[in-house]
Scaffold this motif. Structure first.
Motif, PDB file in Angstrom:
ATOM      1  N   ALA A 239     -10.313  -5.465   9.905  1.00  0.00           N
ATOM      2  CA  ALA A 239      -9.774  -5.708   8.569  1.00  0.00           C
ATOM      3  C   ALA A 239      -8.429  -5.007   8.431  1.00  0.00           C
ATOM      4  N   GLY A 240      -7.432  -5.748   7.950  1.00  0.00           N
ATOM      5  CA  GLY A 240      -6.085  -5.215   7.800  1.00  0.00           C
ATOM      6  C   GLY A 240      -5.141  -5.667   8.899  1.00  0.00           C
ATOM      7  N   GLN A 241      -5.670  -6.242   9.975  1.00  0.00           N
ATOM      8  CA  GLN A 241      -4.816  -6.712  11.057  1.00  0.00           C
ATOM      9  C   GLN A 241      -4.286  -8.120  10.773  1.00  0.00           C
ATOM     10  N   TYR A 242      -3.385  -8.572  11.626  1.00  0.00           N
ATOM     11  CA  TYR A 242      -2.825  -9.909  11.492  1.00  0.00           C
ATOM     12  C   TYR A 242      -2.957 -10.652  12.812  1.00  0.00           C
ATOM     13  N   ALA A 243      -2.694 -11.946  12.748  1.00  0.00           N
ATOM     14  CA  ALA A 243      -2.776 -12.792  13.941  1.00  0.00           C
ATOM     15  C   ALA A 243      -1.600 -13.758  13.932  1.00  0.00           C
ATOM     16  N   PHE A 244      -1.286 -14.269  15.112  1.00  0.00           N
ATOM     17  CA  PHE A 244      -0.243 -15.293  15.239  1.00  0.00           C
ATOM     18  C   PHE A 244      -0.934 -16.655  15.190  1.00  0.00           C
ATOM     19  N   LEU A 245      -0.484 -17.479  14.264  1.00  0.00           N
ATOM     20  CA  LEU A 245      -1.077 -18.798  14.030  1.00  0.00           C
ATOM     21  C   LEU A 245      -0.210 -19.871  14.670  1.00  0.00           C
ATOM     22  N   HIS A 257       3.458 -18.103  14.198  1.00  0.00           N
ATOM     23  CA  HIS A 257       3.907 -17.268  13.085  1.00  0.00           C
ATOM     24  C   HIS A 257       2.857 -16.200  12.797  1.00  0.00           C
ATOM     25  N   PRO A 258       3.292 -14.963  12.479  1.00  0.00           N
ATOM     26  CA  PRO A 258       2.336 -13.902  12.163  1.00  0.00           C
ATOM     27  C   PRO A 258       1.925 -13.913  10.697  1.00  0.00           C
ATOM     28  N   PHE A 259       0.620 -13.838  10.446  1.00  0.00           N
ATOM     29  CA  PHE A 259       0.085 -13.758   9.084  1.00  0.00           C
ATOM     30  C   PHE A 259      -1.079 -12.782   9.066  1.00  0.00           C
ATOM     31  N   SER A 260      -1.164 -11.982   7.999  1.00  0.00           N
ATOM     32  CA  SER A 260      -2.321 -11.107   7.842  1.00  0.00           C
ATOM     33  C   SER A 260      -3.572 -11.942   7.623  1.00  0.00           C
ATOM     34  N   VAL A 261      -4.672 -11.483   8.220  1.00  0.00           N
ATOM     35  CA  VAL A 261      -5.962 -12.122   7.960  1.00  0.00           C
ATOM     36  C   VAL A 261      -6.479 -11.533   6.654  1.00  0.00           C
ATOM     37  N   SER A 262      -6.747 -12.383   5.671  1.00  0.00           N
ATOM     38  CA  SER A 262      -7.129 -11.890   4.344  1.00  0.00           C
ATOM     39  C   SER A 262      -8.636 -11.810   4.148  1.00  0.00           C
ATOM     40  N   SER A 263      -9.398 -12.045   5.206  1.00  0.00           N
ATOM     41  CA  SER A 263     -10.850 -11.920   5.135  1.00  0.00           C
ATOM     42  C   SER A 263     -11.321 -10.851   6.102  1.00  0.00           C
ATOM     43  N   ALA A 264     -12.402 -10.161   5.728  1.00  0.00           N
ATOM     44  CA  ALA A 264     -12.992  -9.170   6.622  1.00  0.00           C
ATOM     45  C   ALA A 264     -13.725  -9.885   7.751  1.00  0.00           C
ATOM     46  N   PRO A 265     -13.859  -9.259   8.909  1.00  0.00           N
ATOM     47  CA  PRO A 265     -14.575  -9.886  10.022  1.00  0.00           C
ATOM     48  C   PRO A 265     -16.014 -10.235   9.656  1.00  0.00           C
ATOM     49  N   THR A 266     -16.488 -11.369  10.160  1.00  0.00           N
ATOM     50  CA  THR A 266     -17.865 -11.811   9.935  1.00  0.00           C
ATOM     51  C   THR A 266     -18.533 -12.105  11.268  1.00  0.00           C
ATOM     52  N   LYS A 267     -19.840 -12.172  11.271  1.00  0.00           N
ATOM     53  CA  LYS A 267     -20.578 -12.490  12.495  1.00  0.00           C
ATOM     54  C   LYS A 267     -20.233 -13.889  12.987  1.00  0.00           C
ATOM     55  N   GLU A 268     -19.946 -14.794  12.058  1.00  0.00           N
ATOM     56  CA  GLU A 268     -19.639 -16.174  12.423  1.00  0.00           C
ATOM     57  C   GLU A 268     -18.223 -16.324  12.973  1.00  0.00           C
ATOM     58  N   THR A 323      -2.523  -9.435   0.985  1.00  0.00           N
ATOM     59  CA  THR A 323      -3.445 -10.070   1.936  1.00  0.00           C
ATOM     60  C   THR A 323      -4.232  -9.089   2.810  1.00  0.00           C
ATOM     61  N   PRO A 324      -3.610  -8.088   3.461  1.00  0.00           N
ATOM     62  CA  PRO A 324      -4.443  -7.191   4.265  1.00  0.00           C
ATOM     63  C   PRO A 324      -5.431  -6.390   3.432  1.00  0.00           C
TER      64      PRO A 324
END
Length: 429
Positions: A239-245, A257-268, A323-324
């Motif tokens: 949570a708080g990290q970003y990814a390149f889309l 392009h880099p964007f923050s992931v706005s959701s916390a990690p889930t099992k799915e 977002t983060p």
């Protein structure tokens, strides 16, 4: 390993790598003889430092996740990358200029010939390397190209390194006479070129990217929310990290392009991006169809709870910088947080309701909405008056660069340690 300590270790290692070839060079002759011809010595040193910096710059730009835990975050690395590139250019320009000044003492014509394409292969390689690097860095620093064209021009930076390296190894010099100096530089050059090949030339095959499928697209004013699920393996992130889309059928097939992931990690492995419309690429996202396949690379960044040393935290979000924090809020577990959500007008605070719902559900998060149209610019003094014992908190800031710079300086003026102020920047150009 906390950011401040990592910064010190990384800086020390960087300086050691940079100065080692100069130290080797100094030992090849008596010091008294080394600077007998001052401009020649300056030219030799600048050439050594320039080729080392260019090699290190290509390594830093490779976005190697396994090294990020030893470095101050990919976003910070890209900030250094920008400055290192400029410094390398100055040094590599100083190399022929200094040598020309050496020749100029006896013959201006010989000095002039250093800048004219030569018949001698070793000299010509150095000239073409310099001209190519100069052209590419002028594009980088002074020409406002669309992002995809800027990336394409930037992807060619390995070519000047290759040409310059061949020049350095082939031309008669201290490098060719000293095995220690030659092999040290050769290792660094190979690291730089390998990084370049990994990221730029063979990136489509070697760089780990995760296949996802879009399951939902929503718009909230100027913000587009994209939710996607993994097709196979899920991307690991905090949570708080970003990814390149990367969306293969949108724009250039290689464009990411880099964007923050706005959701916390889930099992799915489901991820959500909340992206503000700010250009050609982002303006098209709202039209994406459910089922569209995308690729993700990440997660990156150190804007995470791992940086905290205190259970009391202050979060400051400017606009889409929320977002983060949306992801971090979903993983609160006993921490006490004061979140300052800064927007231009209240209508832009599209996540206020969801954040307030988190507090009602038991999360210990206090939401302070700050609207600049009626409140002006937020300041560290304002925040300090709103939060008791702010000196005993970890402070996270994400928003426009000018806002983050101003707040970080203001907090330092209040006596808050730099180690307790964390920020997220997306300066990748």
């Amino acid at each position: 390993m906390k950011n401040s300590f990592k910064n010190q270790i990384a800086f020390g290692l960087f300086v050691a790598i940079l100065l080692t070839p100069v130290i080797i060079w100094l030992t090849l002759e008596p010091i008294s003889d080394r600077f007998e011809h001052l401009w020649q010595s300056i030219g030799q040193i600048s050439g050594l430092l320039g080729i080392v910096l260019l090699s290190l710059n290509l390594f830093l730009s490779a976005r190697l996740r396994r090294f990020e835990k030893f470095l101050p975050g990919i976003n910070k690395i890209y900030e250094y990358h920008h400055h290192i590139g400029g410094t390398a250019l100055i040094l590599l320009l100083l190399h022929p200029v200094s040598l020309a000044l050496t020749f100029a003492s006896t013959s201006f014509y010989q000095a002039f010939l250093l800048f004219i394409p030569a018949d001698a292969v070793a000299l010509a390689l150095g000239q073409y390397s310099l001209y190519g690097l100069l052209a590419l860095l002028i594009i980088t620093f002074y020409i406002n190209l669309p992002y995809e064209w800027w990336r394409l021009s930037h992807a060619l930076l390995g070519v000047p390194l290759l040409l310059g390296s061949l020049h350095m190894l082939l031309i008669p010099s201290d490098v060719s006479r000293s095995p220690a100096l030659k092999y040290y530089l050769l290792v660094l050059i190979l690291v730089g070129l390998s990084s370049y090949l990994y990221r730029t030339v063979f990136g489509s095959w070697l760089v780990k990217r995760y296949k996802y499928e879009i399951t939902e697209v929503q718009t909230f004013g100027s913000i587009t929310e994209i939710t996607a699920k993994p097709v196979a393996e899920a991307m690991p992130y905090l949570a708080g990290q970003y990814a390149f889309l990367q969306i293969p059928n949108l724009g250039f097939s290689f464009e990411t392009h880099p964007f923050s992931v706005s959701s916390a990690p889930t099992k799915e492995g489901t991820v959500r991006f909340s992206i503000k419309n700010s250009g050609d690429f982002t303006s098209q996202l709202k039209d994406l169809a459910v089922g569209t396949r995308v690729k993700l690379e990440g997660g990156y960044g150190v804007f995470t709870a791992e940086q905290c040393i205190r259970s009391r935290q202050v979060w400051i979000a400017g606009g889409i910088g929320i977002t983060p924090f949306l992801a971090l809020a979903g993983e609160l577990n006993g921490e006490t947080v004061d979140l300052f959500y800064c927007v231009n007008t209240r209508s832009e605070a599209v996540y206020e309701e969801g954040l307030l719902a988190l507090k009602k559900s038991g999360k210990n998060i206090n939401v302070h909405l700050f609207c600049s149209d009626k409140d002006g610019r937020i300041t560290a003094d304002y925040i300090a008056k709103s939060v008791a014992d702010i000196q005993k908190t970890d402070i996270f800031v994400c928003g426009p660069p000018a806002m983050m710079t101003a707040l970080k300086n203001q907090f330092k003026d209040l006596g808050i340690s730099k180690a307790n102020i964390h920020s997220e920047e997306f300066s990748f150009s």
